[in-house]
Structures are given as structure tokens and as C-alpha cells.
Design a protein around this motif. Sequence first.
Motif, PDB file in Angstrom:
ATOM      1  N   TYR A 107      37.230   1.481 -34.608  1.00 51.59           N
ATOM      2  CA  TYR A 107      38.094   2.647 -34.414  1.00 51.59           C
ATOM      3  C   TYR A 107      37.432   3.619 -33.447  1.00 51.59           C
ATOM      4  N   SER A 108      38.235   4.106 -32.513  1.00 52.31           N
ATOM      5  CA  SER A 108      37.797   5.100 -31.542  1.00 52.31           C
ATOM      6  C   SER A 108      38.741   6.289 -31.645  1.00 52.31           C
ATOM      7  N   GLN A 109      38.175   7.468 -31.802  1.00 48.02           N
ATOM      8  CA  GLN A 109      38.998   8.658 -32.012  1.00 48.02           C
ATOM      9  C   GLN A 109      38.660   9.704 -30.957  1.00 48.02           C
ATOM     10  N   SER A 110      39.699  10.229 -30.324  1.00 47.54           N
ATOM     11  CA  SER A 110      39.553  11.295 -29.349  1.00 47.54           C
ATOM     12  C   SER A 110      40.637  12.327 -29.641  1.00 47.54           C
ATOM     13  N   GLU A 111      40.199  13.483 -30.130  1.00 44.87           N
ATOM     14  CA  GLU A 111      41.121  14.524 -30.604  1.00 44.87           C
ATOM     15  C   GLU A 111      42.035  13.918 -31.661  1.00 44.87           C
ATOM     16  N   SER A 112      43.346  13.893 -31.462  1.00 45.95           N
ATOM     17  CA  SER A 112      44.233  13.352 -32.492  1.00 45.95           C
ATOM     18  C   SER A 112      44.682  11.921 -32.185  1.00 45.95           C
ATOM     19  N   LYS A 113      44.091  11.308 -31.169  1.00 44.32           N
ATOM     20  CA  LYS A 113      44.447   9.930 -30.816  1.00 44.32           C
ATOM     21  C   LYS A 113      43.420   8.969 -31.406  1.00 44.32           C
ATOM     22  N   ILE A 114      43.937   7.881 -31.987  1.00 42.94           N
ATOM     23  CA  ILE A 114      43.085   6.858 -32.596  1.00 42.94           C
ATOM     24  C   ILE A 114      43.476   5.503 -32.030  1.00 42.94           C
ATOM     25  N   HIS A 115      42.486   4.703 -31.652  1.00 40.27           N
ATOM     26  CA  HIS A 115      42.703   3.328 -31.201  1.00 40.27           C
ATOM     27  C   HIS A 115      41.781   2.411 -31.990  1.00 40.27           C
ATOM     28  N   LEU A 116      42.262   1.220 -32.263  1.00 38.67           N
ATOM     29  CA  LEU A 116      41.403   0.161 -32.796  1.00 38.67           C
ATOM     30  C   LEU A 116      41.089  -0.744 -31.615  1.00 38.67           C
ATOM     31  N   VAL A 117      39.813  -0.816 -31.236  1.00 40.49           N
ATOM     32  CA  VAL A 117      39.408  -1.477 -29.996  1.00 40.49           C
ATOM     33  C   VAL A 117      38.645  -2.763 -30.295  1.00 40.49           C
ATOM     34  N   LEU A 118      39.176  -3.884 -29.810  1.00 36.47           N
ATOM     35  CA  LEU A 118      38.475  -5.163 -29.910  1.00 36.47           C
ATOM     36  C   LEU A 118      37.486  -5.298 -28.749  1.00 36.47           C
ATOM     37  N   ASN A 119      37.966  -5.048 -27.536  1.00 34.85           N
ATOM     38  CA  ASN A 119      37.121  -5.152 -26.340  1.00 34.85           C
ATOM     39  C   ASN A 119      37.770  -4.344 -25.216  1.00 34.85           C
ATOM     40  N   ASP A 120      37.270  -4.487 -24.010  1.00 35.46           N
ATOM     41  CA  ASP A 120      37.796  -3.712 -22.878  1.00 35.46           C
ATOM     42  C   ASP A 120      39.251  -4.042 -22.555  1.00 35.46           C
ATOM     43  N   TRP A 121      39.729  -5.194 -22.987  1.00 34.72           N
ATOM     44  CA  TRP A 121      41.070  -5.635 -22.623  1.00 34.72           C
ATOM     45  C   TRP A 121      42.068  -5.576 -23.776  1.00 34.72           C
ATOM     46  N   LYS A 122      41.581  -5.439 -24.989  1.00 33.00           N
ATOM     47  CA  LYS A 122      42.472  -5.507 -26.151  1.00 33.00           C
ATOM     48  C   LYS A 122      42.207  -4.344 -27.092  1.00 33.00           C
ATOM     49  N   SER A 123      43.261  -3.557 -27.351  1.00 29.01           N
ATOM     50  CA  SER A 123      43.181  -2.479 -28.340  1.00 29.01           C
ATOM     51  C   SER A 123      44.580  -2.195 -28.851  1.00 29.01           C
ATOM     52  N   GLN A 124      44.667  -1.460 -29.924  1.00 27.71           N
ATOM     53  CA  GLN A 124      45.957  -1.080 -30.498  1.00 27.71           C
ATOM     54  C   GLN A 124      45.918   0.408 -30.814  1.00 27.71           C
TER      55      GLN A 124
END
Length: 135
Positions: free
Chosen positions: A98-115
Amino acid sequence: TNSAKNLATIPFLSREDLLSDESLLVQLDKANVIQLPIQSKQRFIAIEFSEFLPNPVDFICKEHSILIFEALVLESLHLLDSQFGLFLSEKEFFMGTYSQSESKIHLVLNDWKSQKFAVEEIKYFWKLYAKLEKI
């Protein structure tokens, strides 16, 4: 017995389930279960770790270990940054960080794939709760 009350019943997806053509969400409804001494109101799922589960390069785990994931809840979203998690929808599944920046959250597998996390899709996002592996 009274001790059975303290066991959480958790759907379990094996490595064979991960290879199946059937949606993992459909399989969860009829999956085998494991019971663990977890006291929580949250939902959990268990997945057998294998090469068939896409995961981040920095995730260290032995083959055949059992990963326990906890369903996300709005009240704990602020604690997700840098935690391992799982995205499990009708069409795809993968582990990420999980990567969080302010109120945005992404689940990151690698540089090419995230949700990107969206509240209306919270049922597809899980946080790694425990790892059971042979020592």
C-alpha cells in the motif's frame, strides 16, 4: 467446547484454487476453511503462498506458507502506508504494498501494475494480517 468459540473460521484458497479458471470470489463461497485463534469482528481469508500469486519483489515468504488477510475497514485506512495487501476481484488478484499520498491510496505490485483504492470497492482490498510458515 468453549474453546471453539474463540476460533475464527476462515475460507482457505489453495495453490490449486489460484490456478482454477473459476473466479476466486466465487471459490471463496465454497472454499475449505481453516480455524485459527483470532478474536476480531473483521472478515479474513487465507491463501496458500505460491509462485502463482503475483507479489512484490520485497515480499519474503516460503512456498506453501499460509497468508492470512484481513478485510479493510474505513477506520483503519490511515494505517495502510507501506503495508502488504491483496487485491482480489472477479477478474484478477495480486499482492502489493500500500502506498498512501494525502487521501489517495494505491496497492502497488510493481512499476507497471497497481490498483487505486476506491471506497466503493473496499470489498476487494485486504491487508496482510499473519503469515504461517514451517520453521
